[in-house]
Design a protein around this motif. Structure first.
Motif, PDB file in Angstrom:
ATOM      1  N   TYR A 151      -5.946  -3.452  -2.132  1.00  0.00           N
ATOM      2  CA  TYR A 151      -5.468  -2.127  -2.551  1.00  0.00           C
ATOM      3  C   TYR A 151      -6.059  -1.037  -1.653  1.00  0.00           C
ATOM      4  O   TYR A 151      -5.341  -0.169  -1.140  1.00  0.00           O
ATOM      5  CB  TYR A 151      -5.839  -1.882  -4.018  1.00  0.00           C
ATOM      6  CG  TYR A 151      -5.655  -0.455  -4.438  1.00  0.00           C
ATOM      7  CD1 TYR A 151      -4.409   0.030  -4.819  1.00  0.00           C
ATOM      8  CD2 TYR A 151      -6.731   0.439  -4.451  1.00  0.00           C
ATOM      9  CE1 TYR A 151      -4.233   1.352  -5.194  1.00  0.00           C
ATOM     10  CE2 TYR A 151      -6.561   1.754  -4.824  1.00  0.00           C
ATOM     11  CZ  TYR A 151      -5.322   2.202  -5.195  1.00  0.00           C
ATOM     12  OH  TYR A 151      -5.146   3.516  -5.551  1.00  0.00           O
ATOM     13  N   ASN A 152      -7.377  -1.072  -1.454  1.00  0.00           N
ATOM     14  CA  ASN A 152      -8.039  -0.053  -0.636  1.00  0.00           C
ATOM     15  C   ASN A 152      -7.570  -0.119   0.812  1.00  0.00           C
ATOM     16  O   ASN A 152      -7.320   0.911   1.443  1.00  0.00           O
ATOM     17  CB  ASN A 152      -9.556  -0.205  -0.715  1.00  0.00           C
ATOM     18  CG  ASN A 152     -10.096   0.196  -2.066  1.00  0.00           C
ATOM     19  OD1 ASN A 152      -9.583   1.097  -2.715  1.00  0.00           O
ATOM     20  ND2 ASN A 152     -11.127  -0.488  -2.509  1.00  0.00           N
ATOM     21  N   TRP A 153      -7.440  -1.329   1.340  1.00  0.00           N
ATOM     22  CA  TRP A 153      -6.963  -1.494   2.713  1.00  0.00           C
ATOM     23  C   TRP A 153      -5.556  -0.937   2.867  1.00  0.00           C
ATOM     24  O   TRP A 153      -5.259  -0.205   3.817  1.00  0.00           O
ATOM     25  CB  TRP A 153      -7.016  -2.979   3.108  1.00  0.00           C
ATOM     26  CG  TRP A 153      -6.333  -3.222   4.410  1.00  0.00           C
ATOM     27  CD1 TRP A 153      -6.847  -3.016   5.663  1.00  0.00           C
ATOM     28  CD2 TRP A 153      -4.989  -3.671   4.600  1.00  0.00           C
ATOM     29  NE1 TRP A 153      -5.900  -3.320   6.613  1.00  0.00           N
ATOM     30  CE2 TRP A 153      -4.747  -3.733   5.983  1.00  0.00           C
ATOM     31  CE3 TRP A 153      -3.969  -4.041   3.720  1.00  0.00           C
ATOM     32  CZ2 TRP A 153      -3.532  -4.137   6.515  1.00  0.00           C
ATOM     33  CZ3 TRP A 153      -2.761  -4.451   4.252  1.00  0.00           C
ATOM     34  CH2 TRP A 153      -2.556  -4.492   5.640  1.00  0.00           C
ATOM     35  N   LEU A 154      -4.662  -1.272   1.941  1.00  0.00           N
ATOM     36  CA  LEU A 154      -3.274  -0.817   2.053  1.00  0.00           C
ATOM     37  C   LEU A 154      -3.191   0.700   1.931  1.00  0.00           C
ATOM     38  O   LEU A 154      -2.448   1.344   2.682  1.00  0.00           O
ATOM     39  CB  LEU A 154      -2.405  -1.499   0.990  1.00  0.00           C
ATOM     40  CG  LEU A 154      -0.919  -1.158   1.008  1.00  0.00           C
ATOM     41  CD1 LEU A 154      -0.288  -1.461   2.363  1.00  0.00           C
ATOM     42  CD2 LEU A 154      -0.201  -1.913  -0.104  1.00  0.00           C
TER      43      LEU A 154
ATOM     44  N   GLN B 259       8.186  -3.207   1.851  1.00  0.00           N
ATOM     45  CA  GLN B 259       8.257  -2.236   0.763  1.00  0.00           C
ATOM     46  C   GLN B 259       9.701  -1.977   0.395  1.00  0.00           C
ATOM     47  O   GLN B 259      10.615  -2.228   1.171  1.00  0.00           O
ATOM     48  CB  GLN B 259       7.559  -0.936   1.149  1.00  0.00           C
ATOM     49  CG  GLN B 259       8.214  -0.211   2.302  1.00  0.00           C
ATOM     50  CD  GLN B 259       7.369   0.928   2.811  1.00  0.00           C
ATOM     51  OE1 GLN B 259       6.185   0.789   3.018  1.00  0.00           O
ATOM     52  NE2 GLN B 259       8.002   2.072   3.019  1.00  0.00           N
ATOM     53  N   ASP B 260       9.861  -1.492  -0.815  1.00  0.00           N
ATOM     54  CA  ASP B 260      11.158  -1.003  -1.250  1.00  0.00           C
ATOM     55  C   ASP B 260      10.921   0.366  -1.880  1.00  0.00           C
ATOM     56  O   ASP B 260       9.861   0.964  -1.668  1.00  0.00           O
ATOM     57  CB  ASP B 260      11.863  -2.006  -2.185  1.00  0.00           C
ATOM     58  CG  ASP B 260      11.094  -2.310  -3.458  1.00  0.00           C
ATOM     59  OD1 ASP B 260      10.260  -1.484  -3.901  1.00  0.00           O
ATOM     60  OD2 ASP B 260      11.327  -3.385  -4.042  1.00  0.00           O
ATOM     61  N   ASP B 261      11.855   0.860  -2.628  1.00  0.00           N
ATOM     62  CA  ASP B 261      11.729   2.198  -3.208  1.00  0.00           C
ATOM     63  C   ASP B 261      10.616   2.307  -4.241  1.00  0.00           C
ATOM     64  O   ASP B 261      10.145   3.411  -4.525  1.00  0.00           O
ATOM     65  CB  ASP B 261      13.048   2.627  -3.855  1.00  0.00           C
ATOM     66  CG  ASP B 261      14.147   2.864  -2.834  1.00  0.00           C
ATOM     67  OD1 ASP B 261      13.824   3.063  -1.642  1.00  0.00           O
ATOM     68  OD2 ASP B 261      15.331   2.848  -3.230  1.00  0.00           O
ATOM     69  N   VAL B 262      10.172   1.191  -4.785  1.00  0.00           N
ATOM     70  CA  VAL B 262       9.221   1.211  -5.894  1.00  0.00           C
ATOM     71  C   VAL B 262       7.879   0.565  -5.557  1.00  0.00           C
ATOM     72  O   VAL B 262       6.841   1.016  -6.022  1.00  0.00           O
ATOM     73  CB  VAL B 262       9.846   0.500  -7.128  1.00  0.00           C
ATOM     74  CG1 VAL B 262       8.892   0.456  -8.292  1.00  0.00           C
ATOM     75  CG2 VAL B 262      11.147   1.173  -7.524  1.00  0.00           C
ATOM     76  N   MET B 263       7.888  -0.481  -4.747  1.00  0.00           N
ATOM     77  CA  MET B 263       6.688  -1.288  -4.546  1.00  0.00           C
ATOM     78  C   MET B 263       6.392  -1.549  -3.074  1.00  0.00           C
ATOM     79  O   MET B 263       7.283  -1.530  -2.234  1.00  0.00           O
ATOM     80  CB  MET B 263       6.857  -2.662  -5.224  1.00  0.00           C
ATOM     81  CG  MET B 263       7.174  -2.643  -6.683  1.00  0.00           C
ATOM     82  SD  MET B 263       5.816  -2.058  -7.687  1.00  0.00           S
ATOM     83  CE  MET B 263       4.943  -3.571  -7.970  1.00  0.00           C
TER      84      MET B 263
ATOM     85  N   ARG C 155       4.237   1.942  -5.257  1.00  0.00           N
ATOM     86  CA  ARG C 155       4.148   2.928  -4.173  1.00  0.00           C
ATOM     87  C   ARG C 155       3.391   4.175  -4.606  1.00  0.00           C
ATOM     88  O   ARG C 155       2.623   4.726  -3.829  1.00  0.00           O
ATOM     89  CB  ARG C 155       5.545   3.314  -3.690  1.00  0.00           C
ATOM     90  CG  ARG C 155       6.190   2.232  -2.845  1.00  0.00           C
ATOM     91  CD  ARG C 155       7.502   2.687  -2.318  1.00  0.00           C
ATOM     92  NE  ARG C 155       7.258   3.750  -1.342  1.00  0.00           N
ATOM     93  CZ  ARG C 155       7.962   3.912  -0.238  1.00  0.00           C
ATOM     94  NH1 ARG C 155       8.958   3.105   0.031  1.00  0.00           N
ATOM     95  NH2 ARG C 155       7.694   4.878   0.595  1.00  0.00           N
ATOM     96  N   GLU C 156       3.614   4.620  -5.834  1.00  0.00           N
ATOM     97  CA  GLU C 156       2.950   5.853  -6.279  1.00  0.00           C
ATOM     98  C   GLU C 156       1.434   5.721  -6.244  1.00  0.00           C
ATOM     99  O   GLU C 156       0.725   6.690  -5.980  1.00  0.00           O
ATOM    100  CB  GLU C 156       3.430   6.279  -7.662  1.00  0.00           C
ATOM    101  CG  GLU C 156       3.036   5.339  -8.784  1.00  0.00           C
ATOM    102  CD  GLU C 156       3.620   5.740 -10.117  1.00  0.00           C
ATOM    103  OE1 GLU C 156       2.862   5.684 -11.101  1.00  0.00           O
ATOM    104  OE2 GLU C 156       4.803   6.084 -10.172  1.00  0.00           O
ATOM    105  N   LEU C 157       0.895   4.521  -6.476  1.00  0.00           N
ATOM    106  CA  LEU C 157      -0.552   4.322  -6.400  1.00  0.00           C
ATOM    107  C   LEU C 157      -1.038   4.236  -4.961  1.00  0.00           C
ATOM    108  O   LEU C 157      -2.076   4.805  -4.607  1.00  0.00           O
ATOM    109  CB  LEU C 157      -0.961   3.052  -7.148  1.00  0.00           C
ATOM    110  CG  LEU C 157      -0.805   3.074  -8.654  1.00  0.00           C
ATOM    111  CD1 LEU C 157      -1.220   1.738  -9.252  1.00  0.00           C
ATOM    112  CD2 LEU C 157      -1.622   4.204  -9.267  1.00  0.00           C
ATOM    113  N   ILE C 158      -0.299   3.538  -4.124  1.00  0.00           N
ATOM    114  CA  ILE C 158      -0.710   3.358  -2.730  1.00  0.00           C
ATOM    115  C   ILE C 158      -0.592   4.657  -1.948  1.00  0.00           C
ATOM    116  O   ILE C 158      -1.426   4.961  -1.095  1.00  0.00           O
ATOM    117  CB  ILE C 158       0.129   2.245  -2.067  1.00  0.00           C
ATOM    118  CG1 ILE C 158      -0.131   0.906  -2.747  1.00  0.00           C
ATOM    119  CG2 ILE C 158      -0.128   2.173  -0.566  1.00  0.00           C
ATOM    120  CD1 ILE C 158      -1.576   0.441  -2.744  1.00  0.00           C
ATOM    121  N   GLU C 159       0.403   5.453  -2.240  1.00  0.00           N
ATOM    122  CA  GLU C 159       0.660   6.662  -1.455  1.00  0.00           C
ATOM    123  C   GLU C 159      -0.053   7.898  -1.994  1.00  0.00           C
ATOM    124  O   GLU C 159       0.120   8.994  -1.457  1.00  0.00           O
ATOM    125  CB  GLU C 159       2.165   6.888  -1.372  1.00  0.00           C
ATOM    126  CG  GLU C 159       2.852   5.790  -0.584  1.00  0.00           C
ATOM    127  CD  GLU C 159       4.366   5.858  -0.596  1.00  0.00           C
ATOM    128  OE1 GLU C 159       4.939   6.742  -1.267  1.00  0.00           O
ATOM    129  OE2 GLU C 159       4.978   5.006   0.073  1.00  0.00           O
TER     130      GLU C 159
END
Length: 96
Positions: A9-12, A51-55, A73-77
């Motif tokens: 998670y942190n790396w991404l 990736q897609d629109d959500v993940m 995506r909302e968590l990663i971005e």
């Protein structure tokens, strides 16, 4: 030791920042730090991201097998979105 899930998670998250800010030395150093954790502590290699629109989907080699995880995506971005909303707080530190 950081869990594999947390390290990925942190790396991404920081990889997304590096991709958007390729000259940011602090972001690059942080990404390299997490790559080292993934490699030495968790024996992860051959990471691929789609990736897609959500993940975001991350596949990787660990031992003899290929594994996959996914992150919203909302968590990663969240970090790159914060930087983009308040760029004055996040100077780009170029490499010397």
């Amino acid at each position: 030791m950081q869990s594999l899930q947390d390290a990925l998670y942190n790396w991404l998250t920081i990889k997304v920042v590096c991709d958007a800010r390729p000259d940011d030395a602090a972001a690059i150093e942080t990404r390299e730090f997490f790559e080292e954790i993934l490699s030495t502590q968790h024996h992860v290699s051959n990471i691929e991201i789609t990736q897609d629109d959500v993940m975001y989907y991350v596949s990787y080699q660990q031992g003899d097998g290929t594994k996959k995880v996914r992150y919203p995506r909302e968590l990663i971005e969240i970090m790159i979105n914060q930087i983009n909303q308040e760029p004055e707080k996040y100077r780009d530190y170029p490499m010397d």
